[in-house]
Scaffold this motif. Sequence first.
Motif, short mmCIF file in Angstrom:
data_model
loop_
_atom_site.label_atom_id
_atom_site.label_comp_id
_atom_site.label_asym_id
_atom_site.label_seq_id
_atom_site.Cartn_x
_atom_site.Cartn_y
_atom_site.Cartn_z
N LEU A 174 2.58 5.56 3.15
CA LEU A 174 2.53 4.27 2.48
C LEU A 174 1.39 4.13 1.46
O LEU A 174 1.61 3.63 0.35
CB LEU A 174 2.46 3.15 3.52
CG LEU A 174 2.92 1.76 3.06
CD1 LEU A 174 4.33 1.79 2.52
CD2 LEU A 174 2.83 0.77 4.23
N PRO A 175 0.13 4.55 1.78
CA PRO A 175 -0.92 4.40 0.75
C PRO A 175 -0.60 5.15 -0.54
O PRO A 175 -0.84 4.63 -1.64
CB PRO A 175 -2.16 4.99 1.45
CG PRO A 175 -1.89 4.84 2.90
CD PRO A 175 -0.41 5.07 3.05
N VAL A 176 -0.07 6.38 -0.41
CA VAL A 176 0.28 7.14 -1.62
C VAL A 176 1.48 6.51 -2.31
O VAL A 176 1.55 6.44 -3.54
CB VAL A 176 0.56 8.61 -1.26
CG1 VAL A 176 1.00 9.39 -2.49
CG2 VAL A 176 -0.68 9.25 -0.66
N TYR A 177 2.46 6.05 -1.52
CA TYR A 177 3.62 5.38 -2.10
C TYR A 177 3.20 4.13 -2.88
O TYR A 177 3.71 3.85 -3.98
CB TYR A 177 4.60 5.01 -0.99
CG TYR A 177 5.86 4.32 -1.46
CD1 TYR A 177 6.73 4.95 -2.35
CD2 TYR A 177 6.19 3.05 -1.02
CE1 TYR A 177 7.89 4.33 -2.78
CE2 TYR A 177 7.34 2.41 -1.43
CZ TYR A 177 8.20 3.06 -2.31
OH TYR A 177 9.35 2.44 -2.73
N LEU A 178 2.23 3.39 -2.33
CA LEU A 178 1.75 2.19 -3.01
C LEU A 178 1.02 2.53 -4.30
O LEU A 178 1.24 1.90 -5.34
CB LEU A 178 0.82 1.40 -2.08
CG LEU A 178 1.49 0.59 -0.97
CD1 LEU A 178 0.45 0.14 0.05
CD2 LEU A 178 2.22 -0.60 -1.54
N THR A 179 0.12 3.53 -4.24
CA THR A 179 -0.71 3.84 -5.41
C THR A 179 0.03 4.66 -6.46
O THR A 179 -0.08 4.40 -7.66
CB THR A 179 -1.99 4.57 -4.99
OG1 THR A 179 -1.64 5.75 -4.26
CG2 THR A 179 -2.88 3.69 -4.13
N ALA B 278 -0.33 0.43 -7.15
CA ALA B 278 -1.37 -0.38 -6.52
C ALA B 278 -2.73 0.29 -6.66
O ALA B 278 -2.84 1.51 -6.77
CB ALA B 278 -1.04 -0.60 -5.04
N THR B 279 -3.81 -0.51 -6.61
CA THR B 279 -5.18 0.02 -6.63
C THR B 279 -5.67 0.26 -5.22
O THR B 279 -5.08 -0.19 -4.24
CB THR B 279 -6.12 -0.97 -7.32
OG1 THR B 279 -6.19 -2.17 -6.53
CG2 THR B 279 -5.63 -1.32 -8.73
N PHE C 6 -7.97 4.96 4.16
CA PHE C 6 -9.02 5.51 3.30
C PHE C 6 -9.28 6.99 3.58
O PHE C 6 -9.79 7.69 2.72
CB PHE C 6 -10.30 4.67 3.45
CG PHE C 6 -10.15 3.29 2.88
CD1 PHE C 6 -10.25 3.07 1.52
CD2 PHE C 6 -9.83 2.23 3.69
CE1 PHE C 6 -10.07 1.81 0.98
CE2 PHE C 6 -9.65 0.96 3.18
CZ PHE C 6 -9.76 0.74 1.81
N LEU C 7 -8.92 7.45 4.77
CA LEU C 7 -8.96 8.89 5.02
C LEU C 7 -7.91 9.60 4.17
O LEU C 7 -8.14 10.69 3.65
CB LEU C 7 -8.72 9.18 6.50
CG LEU C 7 -9.70 8.60 7.51
CD1 LEU C 7 -9.32 9.03 8.92
CD2 LEU C 7 -11.13 9.01 7.19
N ILE C 8 -6.75 8.96 4.04
CA ILE C 8 -5.68 9.54 3.22
C ILE C 8 -6.09 9.58 1.76
O ILE C 8 -5.90 10.58 1.06
CB ILE C 8 -4.38 8.73 3.41
CG1 ILE C 8 -3.88 8.87 4.86
CG2 ILE C 8 -3.29 9.19 2.44
CD1 ILE C 8 -2.70 8.00 5.20
N LEU C 9 -6.69 8.48 1.27
CA LEU C 9 -7.14 8.46 -0.12
C LEU C 9 -8.26 9.49 -0.35
O LEU C 9 -8.34 10.11 -1.41
CB LEU C 9 -7.62 7.05 -0.49
CG LEU C 9 -6.55 5.96 -0.50
CD1 LEU C 9 -7.19 4.61 -0.83
CD2 LEU C 9 -5.45 6.28 -1.50
#
Length: 401
Positions: free
Chosen positions: A41-46, A51-52, A244-247
């Motif tokens: 999801l974080p990568v899908y969002l950004t 998304a930021t 934030f670990l994923i980012l």
Amino acid sequence: MADASENKAGSPWRGLPAGIWALGLVSMLMDVSSEMIHALLPVYLTVGLGATALAVGVIEGIAEATAAITKVFSGALSDRIGRRKELAALGYGLAAVTKPVFPLAGSIGWVVAARFIDRVGKGIRGAPRDALVADLAPEGRSGAAFGLRQSLDTLGAFLGPLLAIALMWAFAGDFRSVFWVAVIPAFMALALILLAVKEPPRPAGLRRVRNPLSRAELRLLGGTYWAVVAVATVFTLARFSEAFLILRAEEAGLPVMLVPLVLVGMNAVYALSAWPAGVLSDRMSRPALLMAGLGLLIAADLVLALAPGLAGLSLGIALWGLHMGVTQGLLAALVAEAVPAELRGTAYGMFNLVTGGALLLASVIAGALWQGFGSEATFLAGAGFAVLAALGLIPLWRRLG
């Protein structure tokens, strides 16, 4: 808690009731579903929706805070009616039926709505389920019981990202197809709790609670309970969302298709350590073990902030998973033993409300620091909050002995 005679063999690894194993498997299946989505999801969002990092932090914080607020009312309701299973099943059912929203979402707004509804389900089930584990646990085995449930839950969090990687390869990077597959284990979890989990009989003479959230009842939770809540709150400020670990992994150069390996690695360490840590907590000072967990979090943050490359990333993620394994079941056991049995649902609900608010604040602070000053500032701030939590643990340590 269940009678100590249920602990037949005396072994730290045996003698836990079948209901605790079943609840652990329910948690595992739902986590397989949730983490298949959450890992991407974080990568899908950004990458997919633009998304930021700050937006990711706000979304994750709102999602978890929503679950925390809901837990207060579901936990109190379970104390009022004297039943846990029905509310836990309702929460798992709501999470299951909302999983198809994720592959159907076409904008950030839809993703926020999906996360919100999913976390409402988590909130409904969380406090009653934890209270049910405490009710089922044999005397003196609450650490082992919560450790087992946490290990199985985290095994799901390990398998979910691993499946996400395999399916991203099989579906040639199609996020939505992976999200559709994630629907299946969610409904398996719902079926298992309905069919395999039995609520224990209510102990004779246990006081009936009419208004668990009244000021008089909250006072009965006691000073030790509120001291545990205070330490856990500062601890949560240090333990922001794993998004934030994923980012951080993406920043370190890990290919997008392999980014879910972050949660695979972290949860493998978490799952392997949670049950042994729970068993150990039944045999030694719990505050001492919690202090060790805080030390592991400080080390993880410093490595993630300062160590370069994929080697530093790997070490930091392993330390993060180990600190989770040592501390999360331990905090649940401390709550169970600090409060009267008839108020366990309320205790877990209030605990999750306060720490959920702290997680919202932590995720927003982490996102703002990342966007304004870079990833190093985010993880150094986490280490600072962990030091504060360690200082706050010293008075609790003296209280508990």
